[in-house]
Design an enzyme around this catalytic site. Structure first.
Site, short mmCIF file in Angstrom:
data_model
loop_
_atom_site.label_atom_id
_atom_site.label_comp_id
_atom_site.label_asym_id
_atom_site.label_seq_id
_atom_site.Cartn_x
_atom_site.Cartn_y
_atom_site.Cartn_z
N TYR A 103 0.68 -0.94 0.25
CA TYR A 103 0.26 0.00 0.10
C TYR A 103 0.78 1.31 -0.19
CZ TYR A 103 -3.61 -3.25 0.78
OH TYR A 103 -4.67 -4.26 0.58
N ARG A 118 -2.66 4.80 3.74
CA ARG A 118 -4.38 4.50 4.06
C ARG A 118 -5.27 4.75 3.14
NH1 ARG A 118 -6.48 3.44 8.89
NH2 ARG A 118 -4.07 3.79 10.09
N ASN A 127 -12.64 0.53 -4.77
CA ASN A 127 -12.55 -0.12 -6.41
C ASN A 127 -13.40 -0.43 -7.13
OD1 ASN A 127 -11.86 -0.67 -9.10
ND2 ASN A 127 -10.32 -1.89 -8.35
N CYS A 135 -6.41 -4.11 -8.19
CA CYS A 135 -6.26 -3.97 -6.64
C CYS A 135 -6.08 -5.43 -5.56
CB CYS A 135 -7.33 -3.06 -6.12
SG CYS A 135 -9.05 -4.29 -6.15
N HIS A 136 -6.30 -6.42 -6.66
CA HIS A 136 -5.45 -7.55 -6.01
C HIS A 136 -3.88 -7.51 -6.36
CE1 HIS A 136 -5.91 -8.27 -10.18
NE2 HIS A 136 -4.50 -8.73 -9.99
N SER A 141 2.44 -4.87 4.14
CA SER A 141 4.23 -5.35 3.54
C SER A 141 3.78 -5.80 5.11
CB SER A 141 4.46 -3.57 4.29
OG SER A 141 4.03 -3.25 5.72
N GLU A 162 -1.51 -14.64 -12.46
CA GLU A 162 -0.44 -14.45 -12.69
C GLU A 162 0.91 -14.78 -12.84
OE1 GLU A 162 -1.70 -10.22 -11.79
OE2 GLU A 162 -3.54 -10.43 -12.92
#
Length: 164
Positions: A103, A118, A127, A135-136, A141, A162
Site C-alpha cells: 500500500y 491508508r 475500486n 487492486c488484487h 507489507s 498471474e
C-alpha cells in the site's frame, strides 16, 4: 442505459457494466445489480440491460484468462473519486501482472508520500472495476494477501493465475 454481461471465470462469476463504451464497474459477482448500486448517482439512475456480448471488455477477460495478462489494461475504464483517488487508481493500472506492491509503494507510485498507505487502502476498497483496476496486486507489507472486496480466495486465484 448501463449494459451488463456476466462471464464465468475460474474465480467465480464476473459481472461487467459499461456505459457509452466505457467500463464503469466490474466485479466477481453473478448479480450485476450489486455493482450498479455502487455507481455514482447519475449512473445509478440509468437502467441495467443484460446483453449476450459486451464486446471488447468481455473479449479482454477471455484473453486474460487465456494468459494475455495485459488484455485488461487496454479497456477504457472510468470511476468516480477525488483527484487523489484517481491518481491511485491510475497507479494501480500501471502495476504489471505478475507483480505486487504494498500500500505504501502504491501511494508513492501515485506521487503521494508513503504515509498515504491508508489512502491507498481506501482506493482499493472503493475500486469499482476489479480486476481491470488490479487492486488484487496490492498486498500488506506485513505479508499475506490482505483483504479483497470479493474475498481472499478470489485474490489468491488472481495472483496465482498471474504467476505471483
Amino acid at each position: 442505459m448501463i449494459l451488463t454481461q456476466v462471464l464465468s471465470t475460474p474465480a467465480g462469476p464476473l459481472s461487467l457494466l459499461a456505459h457509452d463504451d466505457v467500463l464503469v464497474a466490474a466485479g466477481f459477482t453473478g448479480d450485476p445489480a450489486t455493482l450498479h448500486d455502487r455507481l455514482a448517482p447519475e449512473l445509478r439512475a440509468l437502467p441495467l440491460l443484460r446483453v449476450d456480448d459486451l464486446g471488447d471488455p468481455a473479449r479482454a477477460v477471455r484473453d486474460y484468462l487465456d494468459g494475455d495478462y495485459a488484455a485488461l489494461d487496454k479497456i477504457a475504464a472510468e470511476q468516480p473519486g477525488s483527484e487523489r483517488r484517481r491518481r491511485l487508481h491510475a497507479a494501480l493500472r500501471a502495476v504489471p501482472a505478475g507483480t505486487t506492491v504494498t500500500y505504501a509503494e502504491l501511494a508513492e507510485r501515485a506521487g503521494l508520500p508513503r504515509s498515504a498507505a491508508r489512502a491507498a487502502g481506501g482506493a482499493c476498497a472503493r475500486n469499482l472495476i476489479a480486476p481491470f483496476v488490479p487492486c488484487h496486486r496490492v498486498v500488506p507489507s506485513t505479508g499475506g494477501v490482505g483483504s479483497y472486496y470479493y474475498g481472499p480466495e478470489v485474490k489468491r486465484w488472481l495472483l496465482r493465475h498471474e504467476g505471483v
